[in-house]
Every structure is written in structure tokens, then in C-alpha cells.
Design a protein around this motif. Structure first.
Motif, PDB file in Angstrom:
ATOM      1  N   MET A   1       0.986  -1.229  -0.154  1.00  0.00           N
ATOM      2  CA  MET A   1       0.121   0.130  -0.019  1.00  0.00           C
ATOM      3  C   MET A   1       0.896   1.309   0.172  1.00  0.00           C
ATOM      4  O   MET A   1       0.636   2.098  -0.635  1.00  0.00           O
ATOM      5  CB  MET A   1      -0.790   0.070   1.426  1.00  0.00           C
ATOM      6  CG  MET A   1      -1.754   0.944   1.193  1.00  0.00           C
ATOM      7  SD  MET A   1      -3.014   1.110  -0.115  1.00  0.00           S
ATOM      8  CE  MET A   1      -4.242   2.058   0.366  1.00  0.00           C
ATOM      9  N   THR A   2       1.718   1.183   0.694  1.00  0.00           N
ATOM     10  CA  THR A   2       3.010   2.137   0.593  1.00  0.00           C
ATOM     11  C   THR A   2       3.466   2.653  -0.570  1.00  0.00           C
ATOM     12  O   THR A   2       3.558   3.855  -0.992  1.00  0.00           O
ATOM     13  CB  THR A   2       4.067   2.010   1.775  1.00  0.00           C
ATOM     14  OG1 THR A   2       3.494   1.719   3.012  1.00  0.00           O
ATOM     15  CG2 THR A   2       4.906   3.223   1.872  1.00  0.00           C
ATOM     16  N   THR A   3       3.914   1.579  -1.236  1.00  0.00           N
ATOM     17  CA  THR A   3       4.306   1.875  -2.606  1.00  0.00           C
ATOM     18  C   THR A   3       3.228   2.500  -3.565  1.00  0.00           C
ATOM     19  O   THR A   3       3.760   3.280  -4.308  1.00  0.00           O
ATOM     20  CB  THR A   3       4.631   0.457  -3.279  1.00  0.00           C
ATOM     21  OG1 THR A   3       5.721  -0.318  -2.270  1.00  0.00           O
ATOM     22  CG2 THR A   3       5.311   0.456  -4.597  1.00  0.00           C
ATOM     23  N   ILE A   4       1.847   2.150  -3.541  1.00  0.00           N
ATOM     24  CA  ILE A   4       0.905   2.694  -4.368  1.00  0.00           C
ATOM     25  C   ILE A   4       0.993   4.295  -3.709  1.00  0.00           C
ATOM     26  O   ILE A   4       0.763   5.255  -4.835  1.00  0.00           O
ATOM     27  CB  ILE A   4      -0.381   1.978  -4.075  1.00  0.00           C
ATOM     28  CG1 ILE A   4      -0.178   0.371  -4.890  1.00  0.00           C
ATOM     29  CG2 ILE A   4      -1.509   2.676  -4.760  1.00  0.00           C
ATOM     30  CD1 ILE A   4      -1.375  -0.209  -4.634  1.00  0.00           C
ATOM     31  N   LEU A   5       0.907   4.488  -2.513  1.00  0.00           N
ATOM     32  CA  LEU A   5       0.677   6.000  -2.249  1.00  0.00           C
ATOM     33  C   LEU A   5       1.822   6.597  -2.485  1.00  0.00           C
ATOM     34  O   LEU A   5       1.691   7.835  -2.957  1.00  0.00           O
ATOM     35  CB  LEU A   5       0.535   5.905  -0.473  1.00  0.00           C
ATOM     36  CG  LEU A   5      -0.713   5.211  -0.084  1.00  0.00           C
ATOM     37  CD1 LEU A   5      -0.851   5.498   1.315  1.00  0.00           C
ATOM     38  CD2 LEU A   5      -2.059   6.207  -0.615  1.00  0.00           C
ATOM     39  N   LEU A   6       3.162   6.186  -2.447  1.00  0.00           N
ATOM     40  CA  LEU A   6       4.158   7.002  -2.977  1.00  0.00           C
ATOM     41  C   LEU A   6       4.151   7.162  -4.344  1.00  0.00           C
ATOM     42  O   LEU A   6       4.641   8.345  -4.819  1.00  0.00           O
ATOM     43  CB  LEU A   6       5.473   6.047  -2.560  1.00  0.00           C
ATOM     44  CG  LEU A   6       6.782   6.854  -2.965  1.00  0.00           C
ATOM     45  CD1 LEU A   6       6.847   7.986  -2.274  1.00  0.00           C
ATOM     46  CD2 LEU A   6       7.904   5.790  -2.522  1.00  0.00           C
ATOM     47  N   ALA A   7       3.735   6.283  -5.277  1.00  0.00           N
ATOM     48  CA  ALA A   7       3.585   6.319  -6.620  1.00  0.00           C
ATOM     49  C   ALA A   7       2.639   7.499  -7.001  1.00  0.00           C
ATOM     50  O   ALA A   7       2.897   8.216  -7.957  1.00  0.00           O
ATOM     51  CB  ALA A   7       2.959   5.184  -7.371  1.00  0.00           C
ATOM     52  N   ILE A   8       1.426   7.575  -6.050  1.00  0.00           N
ATOM     53  CA  ILE A   8       0.557   8.533  -6.444  1.00  0.00           C
ATOM     54  C   ILE A   8       0.868   9.998  -6.092  1.00  0.00           C
ATOM     55  O   ILE A   8       0.960  10.877  -6.937  1.00  0.00           O
ATOM     56  CB  ILE A   8      -0.801   8.123  -5.644  1.00  0.00           C
ATOM     57  CG1 ILE A   8      -1.714   6.930  -6.306  1.00  0.00           C
ATOM     58  CG2 ILE A   8      -1.879   9.293  -5.568  1.00  0.00           C
ATOM     59  CD1 ILE A   8      -2.846   6.532  -5.350  1.00  0.00           C
ATOM     60  N   VAL A   9       1.802  10.139  -5.057  1.00  0.00           N
ATOM     61  CA  VAL A   9       2.293  11.508  -4.693  1.00  0.00           C
ATOM     62  C   VAL A   9       3.331  11.860  -5.902  1.00  0.00           C
ATOM     63  O   VAL A   9       3.421  13.036  -6.192  1.00  0.00           O
ATOM     64  CB  VAL A   9       2.813  11.273  -3.006  1.00  0.00           C
ATOM     65  CG1 VAL A   9       3.789  12.333  -2.707  1.00  0.00           C
ATOM     66  CG2 VAL A   9       1.775  11.081  -2.200  1.00  0.00           C
ATOM     67  N   ILE A  10       4.306  11.088  -6.082  1.00  0.00           N
ATOM     68  CA  ILE A  10       5.244  11.267  -6.851  1.00  0.00           C
ATOM     69  C   ILE A  10       4.658  11.541  -8.225  1.00  0.00           C
ATOM     70  O   ILE A  10       5.094  12.660  -8.806  1.00  0.00           O
ATOM     71  CB  ILE A  10       6.314  10.179  -7.174  1.00  0.00           C
ATOM     72  CG1 ILE A  10       7.231  10.110  -5.938  1.00  0.00           C
ATOM     73  CG2 ILE A  10       7.079  10.376  -8.485  1.00  0.00           C
ATOM     74  CD1 ILE A  10       8.124   8.826  -5.943  1.00  0.00           C
ATOM     75  N   GLY A  11       3.579  10.635  -8.687  1.00  0.00           N
ATOM     76  CA  GLY A  11       2.867  11.077 -10.039  1.00  0.00           C
ATOM     77  C   GLY A  11       2.170  12.290 -10.196  1.00  0.00           C
ATOM     78  O   GLY A  11       2.428  13.211 -10.983  1.00  0.00           O
ATOM     79  N   ALA A  12       1.462  12.841  -8.994  1.00  0.00           N
ATOM     80  CA  ALA A  12       0.917  14.068  -8.773  1.00  0.00           C
ATOM     81  C   ALA A  12       1.838  15.263  -8.993  1.00  0.00           C
ATOM     82  O   ALA A  12       1.588  16.157  -9.356  1.00  0.00           O
ATOM     83  CB  ALA A  12       0.074  14.088  -7.584  1.00  0.00           C
ATOM     84  N   ALA A  13       3.022  14.937  -7.941  1.00  0.00           N
ATOM     85  CA  ALA A  13       3.982  16.281  -8.196  1.00  0.00           C
ATOM     86  C   ALA A  13       4.640  16.252  -9.538  1.00  0.00           C
ATOM     87  O   ALA A  13       4.881  17.227  -9.859  1.00  0.00           O
ATOM     88  CB  ALA A  13       5.048  15.823  -7.235  1.00  0.00           C
ATOM     89  N   PHE A  14       4.878  15.196 -10.105  1.00  0.00           N
ATOM     90  CA  PHE A  14       5.246  15.240 -11.572  1.00  0.00           C
ATOM     91  C   PHE A  14       4.287  15.894 -12.374  1.00  0.00           C
ATOM     92  O   PHE A  14       4.757  16.946 -13.460  1.00  0.00           O
ATOM     93  CB  PHE A  14       5.792  13.924 -12.121  1.00  0.00           C
ATOM     94  CG  PHE A  14       6.392  13.998 -13.316  1.00  0.00           C
ATOM     95  CD1 PHE A  14       7.759  14.524 -13.606  1.00  0.00           C
ATOM     96  CD2 PHE A  14       5.724  13.178 -14.401  1.00  0.00           C
ATOM     97  CE1 PHE A  14       8.299  14.501 -14.736  1.00  0.00           C
ATOM     98  CE2 PHE A  14       6.551  13.358 -15.547  1.00  0.00           C
ATOM     99  CZ  PHE A  14       7.627  13.718 -15.981  1.00  0.00           C
ATOM    100  N   GLY A  15       3.201  15.560 -12.316  1.00  0.00           N
ATOM    101  CA  GLY A  15       2.098  15.969 -13.147  1.00  0.00           C
ATOM    102  C   GLY A  15       2.097  17.496 -12.911  1.00  0.00           C
ATOM    103  O   GLY A  15       1.819  18.548 -14.000  1.00  0.00           O
ATOM    104  N   ALA A  16       2.212  18.021 -11.471  1.00  0.00           N
ATOM    105  CA  ALA A  16       2.155  19.444 -11.412  1.00  0.00           C
ATOM    106  C   ALA A  16       3.166  20.358 -12.056  1.00  0.00           C
ATOM    107  O   ALA A  16       3.214  21.281 -12.547  1.00  0.00           O
ATOM    108  CB  ALA A  16       1.998  19.828  -9.651  1.00  0.00           C
TER     109      ALA A  16
END
Length: 196
Positions: free
Chosen positions: A1-16
Motif C-alpha cells: 500500500m505504501t508503494t501505491i501511495l508513494l507512486a500517487i504522490v510522486i505522479g501528482a508532483a510530476f504532473g504538477a
């Protein structure tokens, strides 16, 4: 679950960041492709160069595990697909990543781009046997290879040059190019960001 949350945070930051530098605006992409505003190209070169220096430098220092390095197989279809992707990028103003970012930022035209990409992926899956029969998916240049030999990696190098050093040198070259490029090569003075 931590990996998925980290991927979402990094993806959102990259998208921003992509949205902030204008990569989700097809008009801004167009000014880069017609060489009237190279600020986005400079940002892309700087990001690639910095990432390369950090990754290969980290590998040399033992901070990055070379076992995580993934190399895609070289085959003729990759080059054909790259040409198609480039043509689609020029026509639409989006690549797969920037299209998703544009949709997330509310651009309705990006939804059509995403639908077209999904339709294209489905067409490729259906026609896969035909592409394979044509030999477009046969390995070339050794398949999964790197330009230089990276110590500890499971991939062969096309040359005997040390891959870590080569990666750092190429990364520094990209960074230098990012700073050396003028703001524009053609046309009217560059705008900071065109209107949508």
C-alpha cells in the motif's frame, strides 16, 4: 500500500511540474516544435541531463542499485512507434503523459487524445500477430543493450566504454545544451506561455 501511495504522490508532483512548465498546453508545445519558444525544450533537456547525472553518479557511489535499471529491447517496431508518437505529439500537442496531465487540469480536448491513445493501443493488440509476422518485433543491435558497459548490470554494452561515466558525460552534455540553447530559433520573439 505504501508503494501505491508513494507512486500517487510522486505522479501528482510530476504532473504538477509538467503543468507548471507548460507541457500540458498544446499551444505551448506547438511553439516549441516550431522553434519559436524553446523554454520547454530547455526544461526537458535540463531534466533529462540532471536525472542522468544523478542516476549514474548514484550508481557509482553505491546509492542507486544497478539491479533496478531496466532497459527496453531494441527492435524496428520501437523506431516506427517513436515516429508515430512524434507525429501524434506534433499534431495533437500532447504525448501520453502530458495528455493525462492536461485532462487532470480540465482540458476537454485531452480526453479525446486519451481516447485516441486507448483506441490505438487496442488496434495494436488486435494486429500484434501481423506486426510480429512482419519481423518488426525481432531484436536488433543485441536487443537489451546499453551504450556503455555498466558494472553490475545484467545488460551488455554496445561499446566497452564505462556506462556510468558515459551516462554522466551525456547528462552533462544535455545540461550544457539546455543552457546554451537560445530562447528561440525562428519567428517572432518567444512568449512566456501562449493563451489557451
Amino acid at each position: 500500500m505504501t508503494t501505491i501511495l508513494l507512486a500517487i504522490v510522486i505522479g501528482a508532483a510530476f504532473g504538477a511540474v509538467l503543468d507548471r512548465v507548460g507541457a500540458s498546453n498544446p499551444s505551448y508545445i506547438n511553439t516549441m516544435l516550431n522553434l519559436t519558444n524553446l523554454n520547454l525544450a530547455k526544461a526537458i533537456l535540463l531534466a533529462i541531463g540532471t536525472g542522468s547525472v544523478l542516476m549514474f553518479g548514484g550508481q557509482m557511489l553505491g546509492l542507486v542499485d544497478v539491479g533496478h535499471m531496466s532497459v527496453k529491447t531494441a527492435y524496428l517496431g520501437v523506431f516506427l512507434g517513436g515516429l508515430l508518437l512524434g507525429a501524434g505529439w506534433a499534431l495533437s500537442g500532447y504525448c501520453p503523459g502530458t495528455g493525462v496531465v492536461a485532462a487532470a487540469s480540465g482540458r476537454k480536448d485531452a480526453l479525446f487524445f486519451i481516447a485516441g491513445g486507448l483506441l490505438g493501443a487496442a488496434a495494436y493488440m488486435i494486429s500484434y500477430p501481423a506486426w510480429k509476422a512482419l519481423g518488426l518485433l525481432d531484436k536488433i543491435a543485441g536487443g537489451k543493450v546499453t551504450l556503455g558497459t555498466v558494472p553490475g548490470a545484467k545488460y551488455e554494452g554496445l561499446t566497452a566504454l564505462p556506462g556510468d561515466i558515459l551516462g554522466i558525460v551525456l547528462g552533462l552534455g544535455f545540461i550544457a545544451l539546455a543552457f546554451a540553447l537560445p530562447e528561440r530559433l525562428m519567428g517572432q520573439p518567444a512568449q512566456t506561455q501562449p493563451a489557451e
